[in-house]
Design a protein around this motif. Structure first.
Motif, PDB file in Angstrom:
ATOM      1  N   PRO A  75       0.824  -1.212   0.000  1.00  0.00           N
ATOM      2  CA  PRO A  75       0.000   0.000   0.000  1.00  0.00           C
ATOM      3  C   PRO A  75       0.861   1.266   0.000  1.00  0.00           C
ATOM      4  CG  PRO A  75      -0.020  -1.034   2.161  1.00  0.00           C
ATOM      5  CD  PRO A  75       0.656  -1.992   1.249  1.00  0.00           C
ATOM      6  N   VAL A  76       0.293   2.322  -0.539  1.00  0.00           N
ATOM      7  CA  VAL A  76       0.962   3.619  -0.557  1.00  0.00           C
ATOM      8  C   VAL A  76       0.200   4.585   0.346  1.00  0.00           C
ATOM      9  CG1 VAL A  76       1.937   3.305  -2.859  1.00  0.00           C
ATOM     10  CG2 VAL A  76      -0.347   4.306  -2.612  1.00  0.00           C
ATOM     11  N   ARG A  77       0.852   5.635   0.756  1.00  0.00           N
ATOM     12  CA  ARG A  77       0.229   6.625   1.631  1.00  0.00           C
ATOM     13  C   ARG A  77      -0.788   7.458   0.851  1.00  0.00           C
ATOM     14  NH1 ARG A  77       1.482  11.959   2.829  1.00  0.00           N
ATOM     15  NH2 ARG A  77       0.802  12.675   4.886  1.00  0.00           N
ATOM     16  N   LEU A  78      -1.973   7.627   1.443  1.00  0.00           N
ATOM     17  CA  LEU A  78      -3.041   8.369   0.778  1.00  0.00           C
ATOM     18  C   LEU A  78      -3.583   9.459   1.693  1.00  0.00           C
ATOM     19  CD1 LEU A  78      -5.115   5.413  -0.744  1.00  0.00           C
ATOM     20  CD2 LEU A  78      -3.399   6.818  -1.908  1.00  0.00           C
ATOM     21  N   LEU A 114       2.255  13.385  -4.817  1.00  0.00           N
ATOM     22  CA  LEU A 114       2.976  14.223  -3.867  1.00  0.00           C
ATOM     23  C   LEU A 114       4.486  14.124  -4.080  1.00  0.00           C
ATOM     24  CD1 LEU A 114       0.907  13.481  -0.633  1.00  0.00           C
ATOM     25  CD2 LEU A 114       0.628  15.376  -2.260  1.00  0.00           C
ATOM     26  N   ALA A 115       5.191  15.166  -3.690  1.00  0.00           N
ATOM     27  CA  ALA A 115       6.637  15.229  -3.916  1.00  0.00           C
ATOM     28  C   ALA A 115       7.381  14.199  -3.072  1.00  0.00           C
ATOM     29  CB  ALA A 115       7.140  16.646  -3.599  1.00  0.00           C
ATOM     30  N   TRP A 116       8.541  13.788  -3.588  1.00  0.00           N
ATOM     31  CA  TRP A 116       9.468  12.904  -2.880  1.00  0.00           C
ATOM     32  C   TRP A 116       8.839  11.559  -2.490  1.00  0.00           C
ATOM     33  CZ3 TRP A 116      14.096  14.621  -3.700  1.00  0.00           C
ATOM     34  CH2 TRP A 116      14.314  15.995  -3.808  1.00  0.00           C
ATOM     35  N   GLY A 117       7.929  11.083  -3.309  1.00  0.00           N
ATOM     36  CA  GLY A 117       7.349   9.763  -3.071  1.00  0.00           C
ATOM     37  C   GLY A 117       6.534   9.655  -1.809  1.00  0.00           C
ATOM     38  N   ARG A 118       5.955  10.777  -1.353  1.00  0.00           N
ATOM     39  CA  ARG A 118       5.192  10.772  -0.100  1.00  0.00           C
ATOM     40  C   ARG A 118       3.782  10.213  -0.273  1.00  0.00           C
ATOM     41  NH1 ARG A 118       3.838  15.359   1.586  1.00  0.00           N
ATOM     42  NH2 ARG A 118       4.508  16.683  -0.140  1.00  0.00           N
TER      43      ARG A 118
END
Length: 279
Positions: free
Chosen positions: A74-77, A219-223
């Motif tokens: 999962p990625v941050r949302l 979002l920037a920097w893979g956030r």
């Protein structure tokens, strides 16, 4: 290639986005055809490359992030105005999610399906089938997940979307995607006539469905991603041609809010292809 995708899927998002940035610029510099179309589309909308040069790198990130989104963890949302989604589902008349080729539309569909699918039923999204066999294999193994269904950009896929709407479920599509011949109307997009699908308007007119604009900001920097949702500026016109024009206007507004993440290299003004298969 599926093995390669699985290897890439374990990489952190920031690294995939860095690789995508290089990929985007390499493609821009190495392909005169792509570069001319990119710059022409920018000029049509009134932009210069120096104003939205980040869009070159974001085009590559759109590709490089897919292994992680399809096969990885999962990625941050972050959710912006998700209350409008709950209200639309509660209305019980179905939802039509619309997004142009901006940001990460893959993660938006995944997130909505994961959060609301169990309670409100499937989210059916329309996609163009991959022509390469290896990519079709990857797509088939990754997009079939709980709460999410897919429909191809064919007449059979159109019927599938209409059936989902009649069941009061949610559907999602990219209304700035050029449809097959006979499934659209010519309407201005950033001031130039573009063949525009009528399906988005037709779906929205099925039994009073709610239309929601949606897009996933990278979002920037893979956030991670910030998911944006909102309704139309005004109710959708009952006349089909006017509704198509209105949707194009809504898509233009979304693009102007973040032109740095729009896919300017997309062949938006091409002639529609003929639909030869109706399964």
């Amino acid at each position: 290639m599926l093995f390669l995708f699985r290897v890439l899927s374990i990489l952190p998002l920031w690294l995939l986005h860095l690789l995508g940035w290089w990929m985007g610029w390499l493609t821009f510099l190495a392909s005169p055809t792509y570069r001319r179309r990119f710059l022409a589309n920018l000029a049509q909308a009134g932009y210069r490359l120096r104003e939205v040069h980040q869009a070159v790198g974001h085009a590559g990130r759109m590709v490089s992030e897919l292994p992680r989104l399809w096969l990885g963890g999962p990625v941050r949302l972050e959710w912006d105005n998700e209350a409008c989604i709950e209200a639309a589902y509660q209305a019980g008349q179905g939802i039509v999610f619309l997004t142009p080729h901006i940001g990460c539309f893959e993660v938006t569909a995944q997130a909505v399906a994961a959060r609301y699918g169990a309670q409100y039923g499937l989210l059916t999204v329309m996609f163009r089938p991959a022509r390469q066999p290896w990519l079709a294999e990857v797509v088939a193994s990754s997009r079939h997940r709980p709460g999410l269904d897919t429909a191809p950009t064919t007449l059979a896929g159109v019927r599938k979307m209409l059936k989902a709407m009649r069941r009061g479920q949610a559907v999602g599509l990219l209304p700035d995607q050029v449809p097959p011949e006979g499934q659209g109307l010519w309407a201005p997009f950033f001031g130039r006539e573009a063949y525009t699908m009528t399906l988005a308007a037709r779906l929205a007119q099925q039994g009073g469905a709610t239309v929601l604009l949606a897009w996933g900001e990278r979002l920037a920097w893979g956030r991670g991603y910030r998911l944006h949702f909102r309704g139309l500026a005004r109710p959708l016109a009952p006349d089909l041609a006017q509704a198509v024009l209105q949707i194009n206007g809504e898509m233009e507004q979304l693009v102007r809010e973040c032109p740095q993440q729009y896919l300017w290299g997309y062949a938006r003004y091409k002639q529609p292809r003929k639909e030869t298969v109706d399964v």
